[in-house]
Write an enzyme that holds these catalytic residues in place. Structure first.
Site, PDB file in Angstrom:
ATOM      1  N   ASN A   6      -6.921   5.966  -2.877  1.00  0.00           N
ATOM      2  CA  ASN A   6      -7.849   6.121  -1.760  1.00  0.00           C
ATOM      3  C   ASN A   6      -7.090   6.780  -0.608  1.00  0.00           C
ATOM      4  O   ASN A   6      -6.304   6.128   0.061  1.00  0.00           O
ATOM      5  CB  ASN A   6      -8.361   4.723  -1.364  1.00  0.00           C
ATOM      6  CG  ASN A   6      -9.234   4.740  -0.131  1.00  0.00           C
ATOM      7  OD1 ASN A   6      -9.623   5.796   0.356  1.00  0.00           O
ATOM      8  ND2 ASN A   6      -9.541   3.564   0.387  1.00  0.00           N
ATOM      9  N   LYS A   8      -8.236   7.765   2.133  1.00  0.00           N
ATOM     10  CA  LYS A   8      -8.839   7.465   3.439  1.00  0.00           C
ATOM     11  C   LYS A   8      -8.981   8.779   4.234  1.00  0.00           C
ATOM     12  O   LYS A   8      -9.207   9.818   3.638  1.00  0.00           O
ATOM     13  CB  LYS A   8      -8.028   6.402   4.170  1.00  0.00           C
ATOM     14  CG  LYS A   8      -7.787   5.185   3.263  1.00  0.00           C
ATOM     15  CD  LYS A   8      -7.264   3.993   3.960  1.00  0.00           C
ATOM     16  CE  LYS A   8      -7.097   2.859   2.959  1.00  0.00           C
ATOM     17  NZ  LYS A   8      -6.714   1.614   3.568  1.00  0.00           N
ATOM     18  N   HIS A  91     -15.919  -0.356   0.920  1.00  0.00           N
ATOM     19  CA  HIS A  91     -14.551  -0.617   1.382  1.00  0.00           C
ATOM     20  C   HIS A  91     -14.605  -1.432   2.681  1.00  0.00           C
ATOM     21  O   HIS A  91     -15.495  -1.225   3.513  1.00  0.00           O
ATOM     22  CB  HIS A  91     -13.819   0.711   1.605  1.00  0.00           C
ATOM     23  CG  HIS A  91     -12.356   0.517   1.821  1.00  0.00           C
ATOM     24  ND1 HIS A  91     -11.835   0.122   3.026  1.00  0.00           N
ATOM     25  CD2 HIS A  91     -11.308   0.610   0.967  1.00  0.00           C
ATOM     26  CE1 HIS A  91     -10.517   0.001   2.907  1.00  0.00           C
ATOM     27  NE2 HIS A  91     -10.174   0.288   1.665  1.00  0.00           N
ATOM     28  N   GLU A  93     -13.028  -1.203   5.329  1.00  0.00           N
ATOM     29  CA  GLU A  93     -13.004  -0.390   6.559  1.00  0.00           C
ATOM     30  C   GLU A  93     -14.401   0.122   6.882  1.00  0.00           C
ATOM     31  O   GLU A  93     -14.744   0.310   8.049  1.00  0.00           O
ATOM     32  CB  GLU A  93     -11.994   0.759   6.398  1.00  0.00           C
ATOM     33  CG  GLU A  93     -10.564   0.233   6.481  1.00  0.00           C
ATOM     34  CD  GLU A  93      -9.528   1.075   5.762  1.00  0.00           C
ATOM     35  OE1 GLU A  93      -9.812   2.222   5.386  1.00  0.00           O
ATOM     36  OE2 GLU A  93      -8.406   0.558   5.573  1.00  0.00           O
ATOM     37  N   GLU A 163      -9.858  -6.534  -2.678  1.00  0.00           N
ATOM     38  CA  GLU A 163      -8.942  -6.092  -1.629  1.00  0.00           C
ATOM     39  C   GLU A 163      -8.983  -7.095  -0.481  1.00  0.00           C
ATOM     40  O   GLU A 163      -9.871  -7.016   0.385  1.00  0.00           O
ATOM     41  CB  GLU A 163      -9.348  -4.709  -1.111  1.00  0.00           C
ATOM     42  CG  GLU A 163      -9.302  -3.625  -2.154  1.00  0.00           C
ATOM     43  CD  GLU A 163      -9.069  -2.249  -1.530  1.00  0.00           C
ATOM     44  OE1 GLU A 163      -8.173  -1.554  -1.992  1.00  0.00           O
ATOM     45  OE2 GLU A 163      -9.769  -1.893  -0.563  1.00  0.00           O
ATOM     46  N   GLY A 169      -3.027  -2.106   4.177  1.00  0.00           N
ATOM     47  CA  GLY A 169      -2.244  -1.333   5.149  1.00  0.00           C
ATOM     48  C   GLY A 169      -1.307  -2.162   5.991  1.00  0.00           C
ATOM     49  O   GLY A 169      -0.769  -1.689   6.989  1.00  0.00           O
ATOM     50  N   SER A 208      -1.756  -2.942  -0.066  1.00  0.00           N
ATOM     51  CA  SER A 208      -0.295  -2.762  -0.007  1.00  0.00           C
ATOM     52  C   SER A 208       0.376  -2.744  -1.378  1.00  0.00           C
ATOM     53  O   SER A 208       1.482  -3.257  -1.533  1.00  0.00           O
ATOM     54  CB  SER A 208       0.334  -3.821   0.905  1.00  0.00           C
ATOM     55  OG  SER A 208      -0.160  -3.683   2.229  1.00  0.00           O
TER      56      SER A 208
END
Ligand code: PGA
Length: 252
Positions: A6, A8, A91, A93, A163, A169, A208
């Site tokens: 991904n 992003k 996701h 985010e 996730e 991250g 991560s």
């Protein structure tokens, strides 16, 4: 096993042209499915750069409607039209930053599956939810919406990505045991919904993942690969993660 990168909101045409051929070369003949998900403007170029390789290309989101007055949006048909066969949905985010709720994710999942795209649907708890002992309730509610969206006849074609939001991250990774515990619950829930789905469902871990911790995560029985953010922006590191997944394929 499946490893998806991904990107992003990172990358450029120059990066697509440099990274993808080098990645394809590094993992030519690998025995796992590998997908890269660059931003929308680079999807066509990514497909072009990967022609003749086994790598798939995915988008990072799509709209649930087929076409129409949805300024700024991209449909499932458009993704297929440019040679993209995968799409990341839900996701964290997007859930946090774009107000996507479970219903929106369920609608997108339904559209993607009906169109013939393979959705990688993300679920995961925040640190606050984990510390309050709500991890299983949170991911169960998210998965329940996704399964309803998919329907029993198509649920077997889903890919899930667990996730934990606190691991994305941050450099903090769920331990292989923590991830395994959630993955196994997700699989049981999918199996209760549609027995086929429980058996064939692939559940990726994301948060991560790096070359250094991938093999330990992929050794867990219910971890079927990874959704990789930061580490997918480096061809060597991402290829090493793909090889760690291949190691597990040989052992299982
Ligand atoms: P990360 O991101 O690997 O950079 O933690 C994973 C993701 O958000 O998909």
């Amino acid at each position: 096993m499946l490893v998806a990168g991904n990107w992003k909101m990172n990358g450029s045409q120059a990066m697509v042209r440099a990274l993808l051929p080098s990645l394809a070369g590094e993992i030519a003949g690998i025995g796992v499915d590998v997908v890269v998900c660059p931003p929308f403007p680079y999807l066509s170029l990514a497909v072009e750069c990967l022609a003749g390789s086994v790598l798939g290309v995915g988008a990072q989101d799509m709209h649930p409607a087929p076409c129409g007055a949805h300024t700024g949006e991209v449909s499932a048909q458009m993704l297929l039209d440019v040679g993209c066969n995968w799409v990341i949905l839900g996701h964290s985010e997007r859930r946090a930053g774009n107000g996507e709720d479970d219903l929106a994710v369920a609608r997108k999942t339904r559209t993607a599956l009906a169109a013939g795209l393979s959705p990688i649907v993300c679920v995961g708890e925040t640190l606050e939810q984990r510390e309050a002992g709500r991890t299983f309730d949170v991911v169960a509610a998210q998965l329940s919406a996704v399964l309803e969206g998919a329907g029993p006849e198509r649920a077997a074609s889903l890919v899930l990505a667990y996730e934990p939001v606190w691991a994305i991250g941050t450099g903090l990774t769920a331990s292989p045991e923590q991830a395994q515990e959630v993955h196994s619950r997700l699989r049981q829930q999918a199996e209760a919904f549609a027995p086929d789905a429980g058996r064939s469902l692939r559940v990726l871990y994301g948060g991560s993942v790096k070359a250094a911790n991938a093999a330990a995560l992929f050794a867990m029985p219910d971890i079927d690969g990874g959704l990789i953010g930061g580490a997918s922006l480096d061809a060597g590191e991402f290829a090493a993660i793909c090889r760690a997944a291949e190691g597990r394929s040989w052992n299982s």
